[in-house]
Design a protein around this motif. Structure first.
Motif, PDB file in Angstrom:
ATOM      1  N   LYS A   1       0.836  -1.203   0.000  1.00  0.00           N
ATOM      2  CA  LYS A   1       0.000   0.000   0.000  1.00  0.00           C
ATOM      3  C   LYS A   1       0.874   1.258   0.000  1.00  0.00           C
ATOM      4  CE  LYS A   1      -3.627   2.440   2.599  1.00  0.00           C
ATOM      5  NZ  LYS A   1      -3.152   3.717   2.170  1.00  0.00           N
TER       6      LYS A   1
ATOM      7  N   LYS B   1       8.226  -3.558  -8.467  1.00  0.00           N
ATOM      8  CA  LYS B   1       7.644  -2.462  -9.236  1.00  0.00           C
ATOM      9  C   LYS B   1       8.678  -1.356  -9.402  1.00  0.00           C
ATOM     10  CE  LYS B   1       2.886  -2.984  -7.617  1.00  0.00           C
ATOM     11  NZ  LYS B   1       1.771  -2.292  -6.932  1.00  0.00           N
TER      12      LYS B   1
ATOM     13  N   ASP C   1       2.238   1.920  -3.457  1.00  0.00           N
ATOM     14  CA  ASP C   1       1.192   2.512  -4.297  1.00  0.00           C
ATOM     15  C   ASP C   1       0.933   3.967  -3.911  1.00  0.00           C
ATOM     16  OD1 ASP C   1       0.949   0.120  -5.682  1.00  0.00           O
ATOM     17  OD2 ASP C   1      -0.830  -0.531  -4.547  1.00  0.00           O
TER      18      ASP C   1
END
Length: 161
Positions: free
Chosen positions: A64, A81, A67
């Motif tokens: 989280k 990522k 993101d």
């Protein structure tokens, strides 16, 4: 133009905890080592700045946080990522990382590394002026071998892009 410089490590810095006065900790370590002089540039890793600024989060929030700290996903492979952060940096995991963090926690990058650098510069300049401060973070090239530290925050240093 003299382009020579010397890199002198500051030894004896203890583990940094949330709320620690990082500037004072560094000055205390400098008193037992190299002499701080006008015109010096102090380079500080973002990890200790994040620790002092209490940017600790439970490991369970890692995905989280990545993101939340990202404005754009550039690539991914498996769970890795590569993103552009709110800071404008291109990096793996938005700089959210568990290395050198207490067990069960991750650290985010400082909220605004330039502001952090300015605050540290102002603190150091109570002792000697002028001083430059550079805050760095370790970065690699996605899926390649090798790392380097890049400036992510500066104060008192002229930056050329």
């Amino acid at each position: 133009m003299n382009s020579a410089f010397t890199v002198i490590p500051v030894l004896g810095i203890p583990e940094i905890n949330g709320g620690d006065n990082l500037g004072q900790v560094i000055l205390d370590a400098i008193e037992n080592g190299p002499t701080l002089m006008a015109g010096d540039i102090i380079v500080i890793t973002s990890k200790v700045v994040s620790k002092a600024e209490n940017e600790f989060y439970p490991s369970s929030e890692r995905d989280k946080l990545i993101d939340d700290e990202s404005i754009r996903l550039l690539a991914h492979r498996g769970s890795t990522k590569i993103v552009q952060t709110k800071h404008g940096l291109i990096m793996a995991a938005a700089g959210v990382d568990a290395s050198n963090a207490p067990a069960g926690t991750v650290l985010k990058l400082p909220v605004d590394s330039d502001v952090s650098a300015r605050k540290l510069k102002a603190f150091f300049e109570k002792s000697v002026s002028p001083i430059g401060v550079i805050i760095t973070d370790t970065m690699g090239r996605a899926w390649r071998v090798g790392l380097t530290d890049n400036a992510i925050g500066v104060a008192g240093v002229e930056v050329h892009l």
